[in-house]
Design a protein around this motif. Structure first.
Motif, PDB file in Angstrom:
ATOM      1  N   ARG A 258      15.488  40.016  27.133  1.00 22.84           N
ATOM      2  CA  ARG A 258      14.324  40.905  27.072  1.00 22.84           C
ATOM      3  C   ARG A 258      13.227  40.438  28.021  1.00 22.84           C
ATOM      4  O   ARG A 258      12.595  41.248  28.713  1.00 22.84           O
ATOM      5  N   VAL A 259      13.007  39.129  28.080  1.00 19.81           N
ATOM      6  CA  VAL A 259      11.975  38.574  28.986  1.00 19.81           C
ATOM      7  C   VAL A 259      12.328  38.882  30.442  1.00 19.81           C
ATOM      8  O   VAL A 259      11.479  39.341  31.214  1.00 19.81           O
ATOM      9  N   LEU A 260      13.580  38.620  30.825  1.00 14.92           N
ATOM     10  CA  LEU A 260      13.989  38.841  32.208  1.00 14.92           C
ATOM     11  C   LEU A 260      13.920  40.323  32.574  1.00 14.92           C
ATOM     12  O   LEU A 260      13.549  40.661  33.703  1.00 14.92           O
ATOM     13  N   GLU A 261      14.258  41.188  31.644  1.00 12.18           N
ATOM     14  CA  GLU A 261      14.159  42.622  31.922  1.00 12.18           C
ATOM     15  C   GLU A 261      12.720  43.047  32.155  1.00 12.18           C
ATOM     16  O   GLU A 261      12.430  43.849  33.053  1.00 12.18           O
ATOM     17  N   ARG A 262      11.801  42.488  31.382  1.00  8.62           N
ATOM     18  CA  ARG A 262      10.394  42.857  31.545  1.00  8.62           C
ATOM     19  C   ARG A 262       9.802  42.241  32.811  1.00  8.62           C
ATOM     20  O   ARG A 262       8.947  42.848  33.455  1.00  8.62           O
ATOM     21  N   LEU A 263      10.248  41.054  33.151  1.00  7.74           N
ATOM     22  CA  LEU A 263       9.761  40.445  34.404  1.00  7.74           C
ATOM     23  C   LEU A 263      10.231  41.228  35.634  1.00  7.74           C
ATOM     24  O   LEU A 263       9.532  41.291  36.644  1.00  7.74           O
ATOM     25  N   SER A 264      11.415  41.827  35.524  1.00 11.74           N
ATOM     26  CA  SER A 264      11.947  42.542  36.687  1.00 11.74           C
ATOM     27  C   SER A 264      11.411  43.966  36.776  1.00 11.74           C
ATOM     28  O   SER A 264      11.662  44.664  37.741  1.00 11.74           O
TER      29      SER A 264
END
Length: 264
Positions: A258-264
């Protein structure tokens, strides 16, 4: 929604946990030595029961089977954490702040850990006569916990790719240091490129390894739990720890996605 710095802080916490999972404690080293002896003294009916887990996991990945859960209970927990946001579906849950997702995940971890404690004590009370019942029950609790945490982070376990991810989490929680490193590398591909991830996750390797590590992980507990009455203590403690490990793995790996998706 979180700022980029907040997301990066979450990512650092997860990466710190990943690093800790690559270290094998001396107690784990000792516990892994006598498995040849363990194979000889473990009753054959336990081996057969654990062997059935291979078919159970395969069935779960394909259809979800008896283990697929309803999401309403988890969605209600998310709604309580976010009264200002209408939560009617898993897609709605995917948009809540990560701090709320963590809170729901932690609540699920505690409740499932408590349930596993009672279940382990119950099946341990009868010793070897109730031992076989503990193995499929633990698989069911583990899969249920993993699915609930997936929903808490806004991922739908009814999708086949998510069920594969869930089994990889199950495999990770019961793997040794070599297995953990390999799974983390594989899941890194899943995070890095969604298109490549479909190919990576479409081939689930390690069902048999999951079963064998279950045997190894539960082996000593089952021998101790085979003693009537005294098995209550061993069953309660080790089942609770097993579910805690599964829940912690799911929390970290789903939060990372979830974190990586939001960062991207």
């Amino acid at each position: 929604m979180e700022t980029e710095n907040q997301l990066l802080t979450e990512l650092k916490e997860i990466e710190k946990w990943e690093k800790s999972q690559k270290q094998l404690w001396i107690w784990d080293r000792i516990m892994r030595l006598p498995f040849k002896l363990l194979d000889r003294v473990t009753p054959s009916f336990i081996h057969k029961k654990i062997g059935l887990l291979l078919d159970e996991l395969g069935s779960y990945v394909q259809t979800g089977g008896q283990y697929l859960i309803q999401e309403n209970n988890v969605l209600n927990k998310i709604q309580k954490e976010n009264p200002e946001i209408p939560i009617h579906s898993i897609d709605d849950a995917a948009g809540v702040p990560i701090i709320s997702m963590k809170a729901v995940s932690e609540e699920l971890k505690k409740s499932r850990g408590g349930f596993a404690t009672v279940q382990g004590a119950t099946t341990g009370f009868g010793g070897i006569f109730t031992l076989a019942a503990d193995i499929p029950l633990m698989l069911g609790i583990s899969l249920k916990t993993l699915q609930e945490i997936a929903i808490a982070y806004g991922y739908d376990p009814r999708k086949r790719e998510e069920r594969i991810f869930i089994v990889k989490c199950l495999q990770f929680s019961s793997s040794d240091i070599v297995g953990k490193k390999a799974i983390l590398r594989e899941l890194s591909s899943f995070h890095a490129n969604r298109e490549d991830s479909r190919e990576v996750m479409s081939q689930l390797q390690g069902w048999r390894e999951v079963v064998f590590t279950y045997r190894d992980q539960f082996g000593w507990k089952k021998l101790l739990q085979a003693v009537p009455v005294a098995g209550m203590v061993f069953g309660a403690i080790t089942n609770r720890q097993a579910v805690h490990d599964v829940a912690e793995t799911a929390d970290m790996l789903y939060r990372k996605r979830r974190v990586l998706e939001r960062l991207s």
